[in-house]
Scaffold this motif. Structure first.
Motif, mmCIF file in Angstrom:
data_model
loop_
_atom_site.group_PDB
_atom_site.id
_atom_site.type_symbol
_atom_site.label_atom_id
_atom_site.label_comp_id
_atom_site.label_asym_id
_atom_site.label_seq_id
_atom_site.Cartn_x
_atom_site.Cartn_y
_atom_site.Cartn_z
ATOM 1 N N VAL A 249 -34.584 16.657 -35.835
ATOM 2 C CA VAL A 249 -33.592 17.007 -34.818
ATOM 3 C C VAL A 249 -33.611 18.492 -34.506
ATOM 4 O O VAL A 249 -33.681 18.907 -33.350
ATOM 5 C CB VAL A 249 -32.178 16.584 -35.271
ATOM 6 N N PHE A 250 -33.553 19.309 -35.542
ATOM 7 C CA PHE A 250 -33.421 20.756 -35.359
ATOM 8 C C PHE A 250 -34.799 21.414 -35.297
ATOM 9 O O PHE A 250 -35.579 21.313 -36.241
ATOM 10 C CB PHE A 250 -32.580 21.354 -36.488
ATOM 11 N N LYS A 251 -35.053 22.092 -34.195
ATOM 12 C CA LYS A 251 -36.347 22.739 -33.972
ATOM 13 C C LYS A 251 -36.136 24.104 -33.342
ATOM 14 O O LYS A 251 -35.195 24.314 -32.587
ATOM 15 C CB LYS A 251 -37.223 21.900 -33.032
ATOM 16 N N VAL A 252 -37.048 25.020 -33.633
ATOM 17 C CA VAL A 252 -37.079 26.330 -32.980
ATOM 18 C C VAL A 252 -38.292 26.342 -32.059
ATOM 19 O O VAL A 252 -39.376 25.906 -32.448
ATOM 20 C CB VAL A 252 -37.177 27.470 -34.013
ATOM 21 N N CYS A 253 -38.099 26.809 -30.824
ATOM 22 C CA CYS A 253 -39.210 26.820 -29.890
ATOM 23 C C CYS A 253 -39.086 28.035 -28.963
ATOM 24 O O CYS A 253 -38.163 28.831 -29.069
ATOM 25 C CB CYS A 253 -39.247 25.525 -29.074
ATOM 26 N N VAL A 254 -40.065 28.172 -28.070
ATOM 27 C CA VAL A 254 -40.053 29.238 -27.074
ATOM 28 C C VAL A 254 -39.908 28.613 -25.699
ATOM 29 O O VAL A 254 -40.636 27.682 -25.348
ATOM 30 C CB VAL A 254 -41.340 30.081 -27.140
ATOM 31 N N ARG A 255 -38.939 29.102 -24.920
ATOM 32 C CA ARG A 255 -38.733 28.640 -23.552
ATOM 33 C C ARG A 255 -38.652 29.834 -22.625
ATOM 34 O O ARG A 255 -37.873 30.765 -22.871
ATOM 35 C CB ARG A 255 -37.436 27.835 -23.434
ATOM 36 N N ASP A 256 -39.439 29.801 -21.582
ATOM 37 C CA ASP A 256 -39.428 30.886 -20.593
ATOM 38 C C ASP A 256 -39.576 32.251 -21.255
ATOM 39 O O ASP A 256 -38.919 33.233 -20.882
ATOM 40 C CB ASP A 256 -38.124 30.849 -19.772
ATOM 41 N N GLY A 257 -40.443 32.308 -22.268
ATOM 42 C CA GLY A 257 -40.706 33.577 -22.933
ATOM 43 C C GLY A 257 -39.642 34.035 -23.898
ATOM 44 O O GLY A 257 -39.693 35.162 -24.405
ATOM 45 N N ARG A 258 -38.672 33.162 -24.206
ATOM 46 C CA ARG A 258 -37.572 33.529 -25.111
ATOM 47 C C ARG A 258 -37.489 32.534 -26.268
ATOM 48 O O ARG A 258 -37.764 31.351 -26.088
ATOM 49 C CB ARG A 258 -36.231 33.547 -24.373
ATOM 50 N N ILE A 259 -37.110 33.046 -27.426
ATOM 51 C CA ILE A 259 -36.931 32.156 -28.571
ATOM 52 C C ILE A 259 -35.693 31.290 -28.343
ATOM 53 O O ILE A 259 -34.677 31.756 -27.841
ATOM 54 C CB ILE A 259 -36.788 32.983 -29.877
ATOM 55 N N TRP A 260 -35.808 30.025 -28.675
ATOM 56 C CA TRP A 260 -34.715 29.065 -28.488
ATOM 57 C C TRP A 260 -34.367 28.513 -29.848
ATOM 58 O O TRP A 260 -35.169 27.828 -30.476
ATOM 59 C CB TRP A 260 -35.183 27.957 -27.545
ATOM 60 N N GLY A 261 -33.166 28.829 -30.324
ATOM 61 C CA GLY A 261 -32.778 28.455 -31.681
ATOM 62 C C GLY A 261 -32.586 26.968 -31.870
ATOM 63 O O GLY A 261 -32.442 26.191 -30.921
#
Length: 265
Positions: free
Chosen positions: A206-218
């Motif tokens: 369920v819980f993931k860290v990713c990059v969206r639009d050049g920004r880290i997404w917690g």
């Protein structure tokens, strides 16, 4: 002695005045309603990454247990110690709640958030009506900043984002560290998630860290996005609760002072 059954819920009604590209203006009045919590059950889950919890948090959890008992509620406590992987810790806590607990409500409480029992009671009471409620807290920085996103894609809530009855702010994401959700929200959250083995425990991814639009997404924002997109369920924020965030000092900026200002959210 008989238990007190109704909690006197303190809430704030935000009266929308006007807006611009930079900020909103609204007036705030406080009011109270009684909420019957008798027979309600809540499981408090605490991720304790370092294995150390501030003594203030321990004290307030003990006070909270007594407070909940006085209102006829049942409280469970689940924690995860010394697991430095945030995503693993949160996934394991969610698994423990869904598999091992029978409580109707799940309350996420981060170990570095300082609160008062009435703060908890307000968010818990509101969750019995809104299914997903939270109070947000400042980042650990001297410059006031809060992790809050509104459905219009900006940090400035519009008039449609104010609940007129309870004065809550409609959001599609905030920090997870003081959040209450109904069990049905958690159950739907894992329905389409892949299972994996975490040190002998089967967890949902369920819980993931990713990059969206050049920004880290917690991991917390990803989780809220999932709930909002698939369940059409916003997270309703109580703007009048002032939580402290423990760091090199206790950061205690107030959301009501900064909500809607670009430099504050």
């Amino acid at each position: 002695s008989s238990s007190q059954k109704n909690f006197s819920l303190l809430f704030y009604i935000g009266v929308y005045v006007n807006s611009s590209e930079e900020s909103i203006t609204y007036s705030v009045v406080s009011s109270e309603k009684e909420v019957d919590l008798s027979g309600k059950s809540v499981c408090v889950v605490i991720p304790c990454y370092s294995g150390v919890v501030p003594i203030e948090t321990v004290s307030n959890v003990l006070k909270l247990y007594i407070t909940l008992r006085n209102y006829g509620c049942i409280m469970e406590l689940i924690y995860e110690r010394e697991n430095a992987l945030i995503t693993s810790t949160r996934n394991r806590l969610l698994q423990k709640f869904l598999v091992d607990s029978k409580s109707e409500y799940l309350f996420w409480l981060d170990d570095d958030i300082l609160f008062q029992p009435d703060d908890f009671m307000n968010i818990f009471s509101l969750c019995t009506k809104f299914k997903l409620t939270a109070a947000t807290y400042p980042c650990r920085a001297d410059k006031p900043k809060f992790f809050v996103r509104f459905p219009n894609g900006t940090s400035i809530p519009g008039p449609e984002d104010f609940d007129k009855e309870y004065g809550l702010l409609k959001s599609n994401g905030c920090g997870l560290g003081f959040t209450c959700m109904h069990r049905s929200v958690a159950e739907k959250l894992v329905e389409d998630k892949e299972e994996y083995d975490d040190k002998g425990t089967k967890c949902w991814d369920v819980f993931k860290v990713c990059v969206r639009d050049g920004r880290i997404w917690g991991e917390d924002m990803n989780m809220f996005d999932d709930i909002y997109e698939k369940q059409n369920q916003p997270v309703w924020i109580h703007p009048g609760i002032n939580l402290k965030h423990v760091g090199r000092k206790d950061y205690d900026h107030k959301l009501l002072d900064f909500v809607g200002k670009k430099e504050g959210t």
